[in-house]
Design a protein around this motif. Structure first.
Motif, short mmCIF file in Angstrom:
data_model
loop_
_atom_site.label_atom_id
_atom_site.label_comp_id
_atom_site.label_asym_id
_atom_site.label_seq_id
_atom_site.Cartn_x
_atom_site.Cartn_y
_atom_site.Cartn_z
N ILE A 183 0.86 -1.17 0.07
CA ILE A 183 0.18 -0.03 -0.07
C ILE A 183 0.83 1.16 0.11
CG2 ILE A 183 -1.83 1.37 1.17
CD1 ILE A 183 -2.53 -1.36 2.57
N THR A 184 0.58 2.18 -0.97
CA THR A 184 1.23 3.49 -0.98
C THR A 184 0.35 4.59 -0.64
OG1 THR A 184 2.85 2.41 -2.78
CG2 THR A 184 2.85 4.87 -2.42
N ILE A 185 0.92 5.34 0.32
CA ILE A 185 0.30 6.72 0.69
C ILE A 185 0.73 7.75 -0.01
CG2 ILE A 185 -0.67 8.37 2.40
CD1 ILE A 185 -0.84 5.79 4.30
N ALA A 186 0.39 8.50 -1.00
CA ALA A 186 1.22 9.52 -1.61
C ALA A 186 1.48 10.63 -0.76
CB ALA A 186 0.42 9.83 -3.03
N PRO A 187 2.27 11.52 -1.32
CA PRO A 187 2.48 12.86 -0.50
C PRO A 187 1.17 13.45 -0.51
CG PRO A 187 4.21 12.62 -1.83
CD PRO A 187 3.25 11.52 -2.28
N ARG A 188 0.84 14.33 0.53
CA ARG A 188 -0.62 15.00 0.41
C ARG A 188 -0.49 16.29 -0.54
NH1 ARG A 188 -0.10 17.63 5.55
NH2 ARG A 188 -0.57 15.91 6.65
N GLU A 189 -1.46 16.43 -1.12
CA GLU A 189 -1.70 17.51 -2.15
C GLU A 189 -2.60 18.39 -1.61
OE1 GLU A 189 -3.28 16.29 -6.20
OE2 GLU A 189 -2.14 14.33 -6.01
N SER A 190 -1.87 19.68 -1.26
CA SER A 190 -2.55 20.72 -0.39
C SER A 190 -3.05 21.81 -1.51
CB SER A 190 -1.80 21.26 0.54
OG SER A 190 -1.38 20.49 1.44
N LYS A 191 -4.07 22.12 -1.33
CA LYS A 191 -4.73 23.26 -2.18
C LYS A 191 -5.20 24.43 -1.26
CE LYS A 191 -4.97 20.74 -5.81
NZ LYS A 191 -3.82 20.83 -6.97
N ASN A 192 -3.98 25.01 -0.68
CA ASN A 192 -4.37 26.23 0.30
C ASN A 192 -4.64 25.71 1.62
OD1 ASN A 192 -2.74 27.85 -1.54
ND2 ASN A 192 -4.53 28.21 -2.55
N PHE A 193 -4.68 24.42 2.00
CA PHE A 193 -5.32 24.04 3.30
C PHE A 193 -4.43 23.17 3.96
CE2 PHE A 193 -7.57 20.80 5.44
CZ PHE A 193 -8.56 21.52 6.48
N GLN A 194 -4.17 23.36 5.46
CA GLN A 194 -3.59 22.28 6.25
C GLN A 194 -4.44 21.88 7.21
OE1 GLN A 194 -0.29 21.48 5.93
NE2 GLN A 194 -0.30 22.37 3.90
N PRO A 195 -4.27 20.59 7.49
CA PRO A 195 -5.04 19.73 8.65
C PRO A 195 -5.00 20.76 9.90
CG PRO A 195 -4.15 18.19 7.50
CD PRO A 195 -3.50 19.50 6.93
N ALA A 196 -6.12 20.89 10.51
CA ALA A 196 -6.15 21.54 12.09
C ALA A 196 -5.12 21.05 12.82
CB ALA A 196 -7.69 21.73 12.45
N GLY A 197 -4.88 19.68 12.71
CA GLY A 197 -3.97 19.18 13.96
C GLY A 197 -3.47 17.66 13.25
N PRO A 198 -2.84 17.04 14.10
CA PRO A 198 -2.33 15.64 13.89
C PRO A 198 -3.67 14.66 13.58
CG PRO A 198 -1.91 16.11 16.20
CD PRO A 198 -2.70 17.32 15.65
N ARG A 199 -3.38 13.81 12.77
CA ARG A 199 -4.49 12.77 12.42
C ARG A 199 -3.74 11.44 12.11
NH1 ARG A 199 -7.34 15.01 7.02
NH2 ARG A 199 -5.32 15.05 5.69
N ASN A 200 -4.38 10.37 11.96
CA ASN A 200 -4.23 9.15 11.54
C ASN A 200 -4.79 8.49 10.31
OD1 ASN A 200 -2.16 8.29 13.87
ND2 ASN A 200 -3.91 8.29 15.07
N PHE A 201 -4.11 7.73 9.49
CA PHE A 201 -5.08 7.00 8.70
C PHE A 201 -5.15 5.58 9.40
CE2 PHE A 201 -2.63 9.70 5.67
CZ PHE A 201 -3.66 10.07 5.06
N ILE A 202 -6.40 4.86 9.39
CA ILE A 202 -6.68 3.71 9.64
C ILE A 202 -7.14 2.92 8.35
CG2 ILE A 202 -8.07 2.28 11.11
CD1 ILE A 202 -6.43 4.13 12.70
N LEU A 203 -6.37 2.13 8.01
CA LEU A 203 -6.51 1.34 6.52
C LEU A 203 -6.83 -0.01 7.04
CD1 LEU A 203 -3.26 2.33 4.85
CD2 LEU A 203 -5.39 3.30 4.70
#
Length: 103
Positions: free
Chosen positions: A18-38
């Motif tokens: 499984i590959t998680i690609a780099p985040r593509e930001s469109k002038n937005f950053q997450p408000a805080g830390p988060r996890n992926f649950i796959l």
């Protein structure tokens, strides 16, 4: 304003990659830390799971559920025998991440 993360997978006889690609930001950053649950449906419990060349710890499903919204640094996985589901918790670093599930 949003961000997008592409997640791809490829299954072979010996592993699921499984590959998680780099985040593509469109002038937005997450408000805080988060996890992926796959969640991955599988025929049997994996022998091991490796993220970026680091073997990660198998924990109980109940523990993962409690830690998903409180702990944002550790990577771990769990196996649900009844449903035949592998759950993998990976902190969202915004960078490329490769997960290998060894059968």
């Amino acid at each position: 304003i949003y961000c997008k993360t592409k997640i791809t997978s490829k299954a072979a006889k010996e592993e699921i990659r499984i590959t998680i690609a780099p985040r593509e930001s469109k002038n937005f950053q997450p408000a805080g830390p988060r996890n992926f649950i796959l969640k991955v449906h599988a025929q049997g419990k994996p022998k091991e799971i490796i993220i970026e060349d680091q073997k990660i710890k198998n924990i109980k499903s109940e523990v993962m559920g409690k830690n998903a919204e409180a702990e944002f640094e550790k990577m771990n996985w769990s196996w649900n025998e009844a449903d035949k589901i592998i759950s993998v918790k990976v902190p969202d670093s915004g960078k490329n991440t490769t997960i290998k599930i060894k059968n």
